[in-house]
Design a protein around this motif. Structure first.
Motif, PDB file in Angstrom:
ATOM      1  N   MET A   1      15.900  93.651  30.105  1.00 21.00           N
ATOM      2  CA  MET A   1      14.931  92.630  30.721  1.00 21.00           C
ATOM      3  C   MET A   1      16.414  90.886  29.713  1.00 21.00           C
ATOM      4  SD  MET A   1      10.877  92.595  30.000  1.00 21.00           S
ATOM      5  CE  MET A   1      11.008  91.243  31.716  1.00 21.00           C
ATOM      6  N   LEU A   2      15.804  90.186  30.505  1.00 17.36           N
ATOM      7  CA  LEU A   2      16.273  88.457  29.838  1.00 17.36           C
ATOM      8  C   LEU A   2      14.934  88.249  29.338  1.00 17.36           C
ATOM      9  CD1 LEU A   2      18.235  87.150  33.073  1.00 17.36           C
ATOM     10  CD2 LEU A   2      18.999  87.625  30.421  1.00 17.36           C
ATOM     11  N   THR A   3      14.870  87.529  27.824  1.00 20.20           N
ATOM     12  CA  THR A   3      14.268  86.869  27.148  1.00 20.20           C
ATOM     13  C   THR A   3      13.297  85.963  28.240  1.00 20.20           C
ATOM     14  OG1 THR A   3      15.508  87.628  25.411  1.00 20.20           O
ATOM     15  CG2 THR A   3      13.753  85.651  25.689  1.00 20.20           C
ATOM     16  N   ARG A   4      12.438  85.787  28.276  1.00 21.96           N
ATOM     17  CA  ARG A   4      11.560  84.463  29.049  1.00 21.96           C
ATOM     18  C   ARG A   4      12.096  82.737  28.652  1.00 21.96           C
ATOM     19  NH1 ARG A   4       5.329  84.777  27.700  1.00 21.96           N
ATOM     20  NH2 ARG A   4       5.491  84.427  25.233  1.00 21.96           N
ATOM     21  N   GLY A   5      12.946  82.077  29.580  1.00 18.70           N
ATOM     22  CA  GLY A   5      13.120  81.008  28.892  1.00 18.70           C
ATOM     23  C   GLY A   5      13.303  79.710  30.541  1.00 18.70           C
ATOM     24  N   GLU A   6      13.357  78.776  29.774  1.00 17.72           N
ATOM     25  CA  GLU A   6      13.310  77.506  31.140  1.00 17.72           C
ATOM     26  C   GLU A   6      14.657  76.910  30.879  1.00 17.72           C
ATOM     27  OE1 GLU A   6      10.887  76.140  33.389  1.00 17.72           O
ATOM     28  OE2 GLU A   6       9.399  77.562  32.174  1.00 17.72           O
ATOM     29  N   PHE A   7      15.658  77.183  31.829  1.00 24.90           N
ATOM     30  CA  PHE A   7      17.015  77.011  31.739  1.00 24.90           C
ATOM     31  C   PHE A   7      17.171  75.780  32.738  1.00 24.90           C
ATOM     32  CE2 PHE A   7      16.921  81.621  31.795  1.00 24.90           C
ATOM     33  CZ  PHE A   7      17.058  82.099  30.906  1.00 24.90           C
ATOM     34  N   ASN A   8      17.897  74.757  31.957  1.00 22.68           N
ATOM     35  CA  ASN A   8      17.916  73.433  32.649  1.00 22.68           C
ATOM     36  C   ASN A   8      19.521  72.614  33.705  1.00 22.68           C
ATOM     37  OD1 ASN A   8      15.326  72.262  32.032  1.00 22.68           O
ATOM     38  ND2 ASN A   8      16.861  71.960  29.879  1.00 22.68           N
ATOM     39  N   THR A   9      20.274  74.386  33.510  1.00 21.93           N
ATOM     40  CA  THR A   9      21.562  74.675  33.798  1.00 21.93           C
ATOM     41  C   THR A   9      21.791  75.920  34.144  1.00 21.93           C
ATOM     42  OG1 THR A   9      22.888  74.122  31.936  1.00 21.93           O
ATOM     43  CG2 THR A   9      22.378  72.191  32.410  1.00 21.93           C
ATOM     44  N   VAL A  10      22.687  75.788  34.706  1.00 21.92           N
ATOM     45  CA  VAL A  10      23.959  77.164  35.178  1.00 21.92           C
ATOM     46  C   VAL A  10      24.155  77.690  34.119  1.00 21.92           C
ATOM     47  CG1 VAL A  10      24.977  78.694  36.489  1.00 21.92           C
ATOM     48  CG2 VAL A  10      23.886  77.006  37.159  1.00 21.92           C
TER      49      VAL A  10
ATOM     50  N   VAL B   1      24.266  81.474  29.515  1.00 21.78           N
ATOM     51  CA  VAL B   1      24.323  82.153  27.981  1.00 21.78           C
ATOM     52  C   VAL B   1      23.321  83.093  27.604  1.00 21.78           C
ATOM     53  CG1 VAL B   1      23.892  81.394  25.161  1.00 21.78           C
ATOM     54  CG2 VAL B   1      25.152  79.418  26.919  1.00 21.78           C
ATOM     55  N   ALA B   2      22.069  82.568  28.125  1.00 21.34           N
ATOM     56  CA  ALA B   2      20.876  83.990  28.027  1.00 21.34           C
ATOM     57  C   ALA B   2      21.369  85.382  28.379  1.00 21.34           C
ATOM     58  CB  ALA B   2      19.368  83.084  28.739  1.00 21.34           C
ATOM     59  N   TRP B   3      22.485  85.140  29.337  1.00 20.37           N
ATOM     60  CA  TRP B   3      23.141  86.390  30.137  1.00 20.37           C
ATOM     61  C   TRP B   3      23.601  86.735  29.028  1.00 20.37           C
ATOM     62  CZ3 TRP B   3      22.968  90.563  32.595  1.00 20.37           C
ATOM     63  CH2 TRP B   3      24.162  91.490  33.365  1.00 20.37           C
ATOM     64  N   HIS B   4      24.454  86.217  28.625  1.00 21.59           N
ATOM     65  CA  HIS B   4      25.929  86.607  27.749  1.00 21.59           C
ATOM     66  C   HIS B   4      24.954  87.383  26.494  1.00 21.59           C
ATOM     67  CE1 HIS B   4      29.067  84.498  29.410  1.00 21.59           C
ATOM     68  NE2 HIS B   4      29.230  85.786  29.491  1.00 21.59           N
ATOM     69  N   GLU B   5      23.895  86.371  25.961  1.00 20.97           N
ATOM     70  CA  GLU B   5      23.271  87.239  24.993  1.00 20.97           C
ATOM     71  C   GLU B   5      22.081  88.223  24.945  1.00 20.97           C
ATOM     72  OE1 GLU B   5      19.378  85.262  21.321  1.00 20.97           O
ATOM     73  OE2 GLU B   5      19.971  84.569  23.449  1.00 20.97           O
ATOM     74  N   TYR B   6      21.772  88.332  26.452  1.00 19.90           N
ATOM     75  CA  TYR B   6      20.796  89.811  27.155  1.00 19.90           C
ATOM     76  C   TYR B   6      22.202  91.173  26.938  1.00 19.90           C
ATOM     77  CZ  TYR B   6      19.957  92.630  30.710  1.00 19.90           C
ATOM     78  OH  TYR B   6      19.876  93.996  31.474  1.00 19.90           O
ATOM     79  N   TYR B   7      23.033  91.033  27.609  1.00 17.47           N
ATOM     80  CA  TYR B   7      24.210  91.393  27.433  1.00 17.47           C
ATOM     81  C   TYR B   7      24.715  92.379  26.244  1.00 17.47           C
ATOM     82  CZ  TYR B   7      28.618  93.843  29.477  1.00 17.47           C
ATOM     83  OH  TYR B   7      29.963  94.302  29.442  1.00 17.47           O
TER      84      TYR B   7
END
Length: 384
Positions: free
Chosen positions: A122-131, A136-142
């Motif tokens: 699962m993706l790390t929880r986080g507050e994203f201000n921009t797409v 970036v979070a998705w790439h790290e997860y992948y």
């Protein structure tokens, strides 16, 4: 969703059991709580990490499961489970998952966690201000999903592919060294390169298991007189010889093809988030500061952090001291020539000992005396 870990045909039946999901290996976060305060808030207890790291394996009663659940809809009171509306008597935090967990407890539906297997990520929880931040979070997860050897994630047919065309990131070549007998590493790396739109050249590594005395004699490979591993106090192993030869043959190709600059990567590295942006920013600094370079580390094991100094006016480059590893580096035409000029096959050492020796930072002066000039212009990317 409530879970059943029912073993039908036996007396074991758990009305609610959740399967554990991993986040990335550096974050102690998953979709369960191991303990809860009287007021309904998260409580930190040692059991959480024991379950997460699978020190304790099995089915564990827990007070909270969220985000992804498996429900036995035929279980007793399963039809009464709800997120909303909240019970009139509920006085806990105004939070859907907390209300769900406490409500389940109040109607006699227990929650369990099954960590006998890893059931997903699962993706790390986080507050994203921009797409861009979310991408970036998705790439790290992948990247984390690929670590255990999952080659690809299925992609929705409803999503278009807006990635740029694969490129060599402004370099003449991007090499990735891989042993033919390690296809799982190649598959993982190629999936990452595909995700990051990097056009890479897979360079077949020299396999130490296929080397013998006759082949070493043919190549004029000789260990440097007096060399031994600084820590293990042993001679070169065939695997280390194969590793050196793999890099050596790339250096030869750089010179033969007159490449100006290349990237050399090994197949067991991990990319930092925003790797391409960091690399591009670093190369802009190199150009703006008119840095004349032969080799720039992208990844290494820093041994003497306190001895290293930042390059003047740079926010990304340091002058490396004695370092280990060759997982990733940039190499110029002049750098390749300097590394080859020493005829290192006839006085071989581990390749990650050879590089710092060539920029005159190796602590063993007896070994260094066999090489000269030791004038490799080396730098290192640092992101902190």
């Amino acid at each position: 969703a409530v879970v059943s870990n029912a073993e039908y045909g036996t007396e074991k039946r758990e009305d609610y059991c959740r399967t554990m999901l991993r986040v990335n290996n550096e974050v102690a976060y998953s979709n369960y709580w191991a303990a809860m305060t009287v007021g309904g808030y998260y409580k930190s207890v040692p059991e959480y990490r024991e379950i997460l790291r699978r020190i304790k394996v099995g089915t564990h009663p827990v007070p909270m499961v969220h985000s992804t659940l498996l429900i036995d809809l035929q279980g007793e009171n399963a039809d009464k489970l709800k997120y909303y509306p909240m019970d009139k008597s509920y006085s806990g935090p105004i939070d859907d998952i907390i209300h769900f967990a406490l409500h389940a407890r109040s109607i006699g539906v227990p929650m369990f966690l099954d960590n006998e297997n890893i059931y997903g990520n699962m993706l790390t929880r986080g507050e994203f201000n921009t797409v861009s931040e979310e991408i970036v979070a998705w790439h790290e997860y992948y990247a984390e999903v690929l670590l255990p050897g999952v080659a690809h994630l299925p992609k929705s047919v409803y999503l278009g592919d807006k990635r740029p065309a694969p490129s060599k990131l402004g370099f003449d070549e991007v090499y990735m060294i891989n042993l033919v007998r390690r296809p799982e590493r190649k598959n993982r790396m190629m999936a990452l390169f595909d995700m990051m739109s990097i056009d890479v050249n897979v360079f077949n590594a020299v396999d130490g298991k296929q080397l013998d005395d006759e082949k070493l004699k043919e190549l004029n490979v000789k260990q440097l007189e007096g060399y031994e591993d600084p820590y293990l106090k042993r001679s070169l192993k065939l695997g280390e010889i194969g590793c050196f030869l793999s890099h050596y043959y790339i250096w030869e190709e750089v010179v033969a093809k007159n490449y100006k600059q290349v990237i050399v990567l090994e197949d067991d590295l991990r990319f930092k988030p925003n790797f391409k942006s960091h690399l591009a920013a670093m190369m802009r600094e190199v150009q703006d500061l008119e840095i004349d370079w032969d080799l720039i580390y992208l990844s290494r094991k820093i041994l003497f952090h306190q001895k290293e100094r930042w390059v003047p006016l740079s926010s990304r480059l340091v002058l490396p001291d004695y370092s280990y590893w060759t997982a990733g580096y940039l190499l110029s035409q002049s750098g390749a020539k300097k590394l080859l000029r020493q005829e290192p096959l006839s006085k071989m050492m581990a390749v990650d000992e050879y590089l710092p020796l060539m920029f005159n930072k190796h602590p063993n002066k007896e070994w260094s005396a066999h090489f000269g000039p030791r004038d490799l212009k080396a730098y290192s990317l640092r992101l902190y």
